[in-house]
Design an enzyme around this catalytic site. Sequence first.
Site, PDB file in Angstrom:
ATOM      1  N   GLU A 190       0.856  -1.182   0.000  1.00  0.00           N
ATOM      2  CA  GLU A 190       0.000   0.000   0.000  1.00  0.00           C
ATOM      3  C   GLU A 190       0.892   1.231   0.000  1.00  0.00           C
ATOM      4  O   GLU A 190       1.843   1.323   0.772  1.00  0.00           O
ATOM      5  CB  GLU A 190      -0.929   0.024   1.218  1.00  0.00           C
ATOM      6  CG  GLU A 190      -2.056  -0.969   1.113  1.00  0.00           C
ATOM      7  CD  GLU A 190      -3.205  -0.680   2.072  1.00  0.00           C
ATOM      8  OE1 GLU A 190      -3.414   0.484   2.462  1.00  0.00           O
ATOM      9  OE2 GLU A 190      -3.915  -1.639   2.417  1.00  0.00           O
ATOM     10  N   ASP A 233     -10.397   1.164   6.786  1.00  0.00           N
ATOM     11  CA  ASP A 233     -10.421   2.623   6.646  1.00  0.00           C
ATOM     12  C   ASP A 233     -11.501   3.217   7.548  1.00  0.00           C
ATOM     13  O   ASP A 233     -11.266   4.199   8.253  1.00  0.00           O
ATOM     14  CB  ASP A 233     -10.697   3.033   5.197  1.00  0.00           C
ATOM     15  CG  ASP A 233      -9.583   2.670   4.239  1.00  0.00           C
ATOM     16  OD1 ASP A 233      -8.431   2.491   4.686  1.00  0.00           O
ATOM     17  OD2 ASP A 233      -9.871   2.574   3.026  1.00  0.00           O
ATOM     18  N   HIS A 256      -5.216   0.849  -2.547  1.00  0.00           N
ATOM     19  CA  HIS A 256      -5.716  -0.503  -2.294  1.00  0.00           C
ATOM     20  C   HIS A 256      -5.184  -1.349  -3.457  1.00  0.00           C
ATOM     21  O   HIS A 256      -5.840  -1.451  -4.494  1.00  0.00           O
ATOM     22  CB  HIS A 256      -7.248  -0.536  -2.267  1.00  0.00           C
ATOM     23  CG  HIS A 256      -7.861   0.116  -1.082  1.00  0.00           C
ATOM     24  ND1 HIS A 256      -9.217   0.385  -0.998  1.00  0.00           N
ATOM     25  CD2 HIS A 256      -7.335   0.560   0.083  1.00  0.00           C
ATOM     26  CE1 HIS A 256      -9.489   0.958   0.158  1.00  0.00           C
ATOM     27  NE2 HIS A 256      -8.361   1.075   0.836  1.00  0.00           N
ATOM     28  N   HIS A 262      -4.090   6.972   0.021  1.00  0.00           N
ATOM     29  CA  HIS A 262      -3.473   5.650   0.087  1.00  0.00           C
ATOM     30  C   HIS A 262      -4.029   4.791  -1.041  1.00  0.00           C
ATOM     31  O   HIS A 262      -4.994   5.160  -1.703  1.00  0.00           O
ATOM     32  CB  HIS A 262      -3.667   4.992   1.462  1.00  0.00           C
ATOM     33  CG  HIS A 262      -5.060   4.550   1.751  1.00  0.00           C
ATOM     34  ND1 HIS A 262      -6.074   5.416   2.087  1.00  0.00           N
ATOM     35  CD2 HIS A 262      -5.613   3.311   1.767  1.00  0.00           C
ATOM     36  CE1 HIS A 262      -7.189   4.738   2.304  1.00  0.00           C
ATOM     37  NE2 HIS A 262      -6.940   3.464   2.110  1.00  0.00           N
TER      38      HIS A 262
END
Length: 133
Positions: free
Chosen positions: A26, A94, A83, A81
């Site tokens: 990630e 999250d 995935h 971020h």
Amino acid sequence: MGTDIGVTSGAIATVLEFAAREHPREACGLLLGRAGVIERAQPCANVAADPLRHFEIDPAALIAAHRAERAGGEALIGYWHSHPEGHPLPSATDCEHASGDGRVWAIAAAGEVTFWRDGPGGFEALSTRVSGM
């Protein structure tokens, strides 16, 4: 708080580029700008214990961003971020880590970036006004 956000095409490109480079880990970073417009995405080190499944933005980068903002620099509008094997939607993890602080979260997955407001009632999808910077 509105349901749309301004963002530069350069910020989106940075998120997608860094997410691809870090795959299968990630990727994460900060969303910086002025007057509520995301002008720049800053990649940061993912210091999570398991970066293949989670992200944690390097605390030193967060502190530096807050200091710069207080000194008149770019505003810390939010965070981003990726995935790597998922969808560009807030995951259960999250949602567990959301603070309801009103900041923006961008999530990159499958070659796209979506934007969300971390509000008191959970994540709210944002539409984007993209400018070419």
